[in-house]
Design an enzyme around this catalytic site. Structure first.
Site, PDB file in Angstrom:
ATOM      1  N   ASP A 146      -2.380  -1.642  10.490  1.00 17.88           N
ATOM      2  CA  ASP A 146      -2.683  -1.535   8.812  1.00 17.88           C
ATOM      3  C   ASP A 146      -3.512  -2.828   8.473  1.00 17.88           C
ATOM      4  O   ASP A 146      -3.865  -2.889   7.314  1.00 17.88           O
ATOM      5  CB  ASP A 146      -1.424  -1.450   8.202  1.00 17.88           C
ATOM      6  CG  ASP A 146      -0.390  -0.208   8.375  1.00 17.88           C
ATOM      7  OD1 ASP A 146      -1.351   0.985   8.987  1.00 17.88           O
ATOM      8  OD2 ASP A 146       0.564  -0.072   8.115  1.00 17.88           O
ATOM      9  N   LYS A 193       0.794  -1.179   0.041  1.00 20.59           N
ATOM     10  CA  LYS A 193       0.014  -0.009  -0.110  1.00 20.59           C
ATOM     11  C   LYS A 193       0.734   1.383   0.063  1.00 20.59           C
ATOM     12  O   LYS A 193       2.184   1.099   0.318  1.00 20.59           O
ATOM     13  CB  LYS A 193      -0.851  -0.059   1.401  1.00 20.59           C
ATOM     14  CG  LYS A 193      -0.166  -0.119   2.595  1.00 20.59           C
ATOM     15  CD  LYS A 193       0.227   1.281   3.216  1.00 20.59           C
ATOM     16  CE  LYS A 193       0.622   1.112   4.610  1.00 20.59           C
ATOM     17  NZ  LYS A 193       1.885   2.159   4.970  1.00 20.59           N
TER      18      LYS A 193
HETATM   19  P1  ATP Z   1       3.649  -0.620   8.137  1.00 16.79           P
HETATM   20  O1  ATP Z   1       4.093   0.512   7.248  1.00 16.79           O
HETATM   21  O2  ATP Z   1       2.556  -1.680   8.269  1.00 16.79           O
HETATM   22  O3  ATP Z   1       4.273  -0.313   9.762  1.00 16.79           O
HETATM   23  P2  ATP Z   1       6.399  -1.770   7.054  1.00 16.79           P
HETATM   24  O4  ATP Z   1       5.882  -1.957   5.783  1.00 16.79           O
HETATM   25  O5  ATP Z   1       7.056  -0.446   7.393  1.00 16.79           O
HETATM   26  O6  ATP Z   1       4.929  -1.886   7.849  1.00 16.79           O
HETATM   27  P3  ATP Z   1       6.860  -4.615   7.337  1.00 16.79           P
HETATM   28  O7  ATP Z   1       7.623  -4.904   6.068  1.00 16.79           O
HETATM   29  O8  ATP Z   1       5.555  -5.079   7.441  1.00 16.79           O
HETATM   30  O9  ATP Z   1       6.961  -3.048   7.772  1.00 16.79           O
HETATM   31  O10 ATP Z   1       7.796  -5.264   8.456  1.00 16.79           O
HETATM   32  C1  ATP Z   1       7.987  -4.548   9.673  1.00 16.79           C
HETATM   33  C2  ATP Z   1       8.660  -5.502  10.651  1.00 16.79           C
HETATM   34  O11 ATP Z   1       7.632  -6.736  10.746  1.00 16.79           O
HETATM   35  C3  ATP Z   1       9.953  -6.189  10.169  1.00 16.79           C
HETATM   36  O12 ATP Z   1      10.870  -5.810  11.074  1.00 16.79           O
HETATM   37  C4  ATP Z   1       9.903  -7.565  10.054  1.00 16.79           C
HETATM   38  O13 ATP Z   1      10.835  -8.347  10.710  1.00 16.79           O
HETATM   39  C5  ATP Z   1       8.461  -7.856  10.777  1.00 16.79           C
HETATM   40  N1  ATP Z   1       7.648  -8.804  10.130  1.00 16.79           N
HETATM   41  C6  ATP Z   1       6.747  -9.584  10.520  1.00 16.79           C
HETATM   42  N2  ATP Z   1       6.076 -10.128   9.553  1.00 16.79           N
HETATM   43  C7  ATP Z   1       6.523  -9.938   8.542  1.00 16.79           C
HETATM   44  C8  ATP Z   1       6.205 -10.276   7.050  1.00 16.79           C
HETATM   45  N3  ATP Z   1       5.284 -11.158   6.862  1.00 16.79           N
HETATM   46  N4  ATP Z   1       6.819  -9.553   6.164  1.00 16.79           N
HETATM   47  C9  ATP Z   1       7.779  -8.528   6.415  1.00 16.79           C
HETATM   48  N5  ATP Z   1       8.189  -8.233   7.716  1.00 16.79           N
HETATM   49  C10 ATP Z   1       7.562  -9.155   8.813  1.00 16.79           C
END
Ligand code: ATP
Length: 300
Positions: free
Chosen positions: A142, A14
């Site tokens: 989210d 997203k």
């Molecule tokens: P958001 O914007 O929803 O806060 P993000 O996109 O910044 O999330 P993610 O890629 O979801 O971040 O990863 C955040 C943390 O979640 C990472 O430190 C990762 O280790 C952990 N994590 C747990 N499950 C997953 C997954 N399925 N895919 C990616 N990261 C994951």
């Protein structure tokens, strides 16, 4: 269920077209006002379900950064689903990451939502979208948005999701500096950046209403605002370099998504976005030309 099932789900990334922080609860959670839109860059989630005398979840991940254990949000989504529905099954999940981790593109949350919606459908559990969204809220801010799976105004701490029409088909270029940012750390920095006397959080009115989002678009540069961008850029200045690069390459507007560190730029056409992405890739930066979508492949 009496026989094995196997399903493949696509879990989209997203972008936040705007993200305003409009308040803070006594427990420290931030209240948001954000226009969130799914895009057609997707993680792949393979789910196999076997009847068993005891419920259990097994997970594999092809990325070092997305943990292959209970810390993975996809694992926790499956565990929650089995717990709430009482299905006695082994759920095997294989996560193939396309979405950069800790980028603000919501990959972990989307993977979790895809597990909830896929298990609900394939096991014919018959749970409503609202119920799945209430479980999703337990997994992360989210996740309810991804269960709904449509462009939406997202408010509260992520639990109020109001779909808005007319935001699909927008060509974009995503760019990621290569090192992610921790969402919790960026919110802490944001809090620390406020003056002790700063009551703007509580005073700030919601920036928008559904009426002026549905089908009507402000010029991109007026719409795109992210209250976390300045503090995230202090932690990772490269994200502003990439944002400026997208603008130089012809983006009509550009912004950091979520709590960073990825940025996106908006283009008038997909071919123009592809050309710009090739230019970004040529500089050794992770990038993808994408389009916003009206309905996520993993929508409930
Ligand atoms: P958001 O914007 O929803 O806060 P993000 O996109 O910044 O999330 P993610 O890629 O979801 O971040 O990863 C955040 C943390 O979640 C990472 O430190 C990762 O280790 C952990 N994590 C747990 N499950 C997953 C997954 N399925 N895919 C990616 N990261 C994951």
């Amino acid at each position: 269920m009496n026989s094995a099932l196997s399903e493949r789900a696509l879990a989209p990334a997203k972008v936040n077209l705007f993200l305003r922080i409009v308040g803070r609860r006594p427990d420290g959670y931030h209240l948001l006002d954000s226009l969130m839109v799914p895009v057609d860059l997707c993680d792949r989630i393979d789910i196999a379900v076997q009847p068993r005398s005891r419920a259990c979840v097994v997970i594999e991940s092809d990325s070092q950064e997305a943990p292959a254990n209970r810390a993975n949000l996809a694992y926790r989504a499956a565990e929650l689903f089995l717990d709430r529905t009482g299905f006695s099954a082994e759920v095997r999940i294989v996560v193939s990451k396309q979405i950069p981790v800790a980028s603000g593109l919501g990959g972990g949350s989307s993977d979790a939502a895809a597990v909830l919606t896929t298990l609900n459908r394939s096991l014919r559990a018959g749970r409503s979208v609202e119920e799945l969204m209430s479980w999703a809220a337990l997994l992360g801010a989210d996740v309810p948005f991804f269960v709904r799976g449509r462009p939406a105004l997202v408010q509260g701490i992520g639990e109020k999701v109001t779909p808005v029409e007319g935001w699909g088909g927008v060509p974009m270029v995503l760019a990621f500096p290569g090192s992610g940012l921790s969402t919790a750390a960026i919110y802490q920095r944001y809090d620390a950046s406020l003056e002790p006397s700063d009551d703007s959080l509580t005073k700030r009115a919601a920036v928008t209403s559904i009426a002026n989002l549905s089908g009507r678009r402000k010029p991109w540069r007026e719409l795109l605002v992210n209250d976390l961008e300045a503090v995230a850029a202090e932690a990772n200045p490269e994200l502003l370099v990439l944002k400026n690069l997208l603008l130089q390459l012809g983006a009509e507007g550009a912004l950091m998504t979520g709590s960073g560190s990825a940025v996106f730029g908006v283009w008038p056409t997909r071919p123009a976005a592809e050309v710009a992405a090739a230019e970004v890739r040529g500089r050794g930066v992770w990038t993808a030309a994408v389009e916003t979508v009206e309905v996520s492949p993993a929508a409930a």
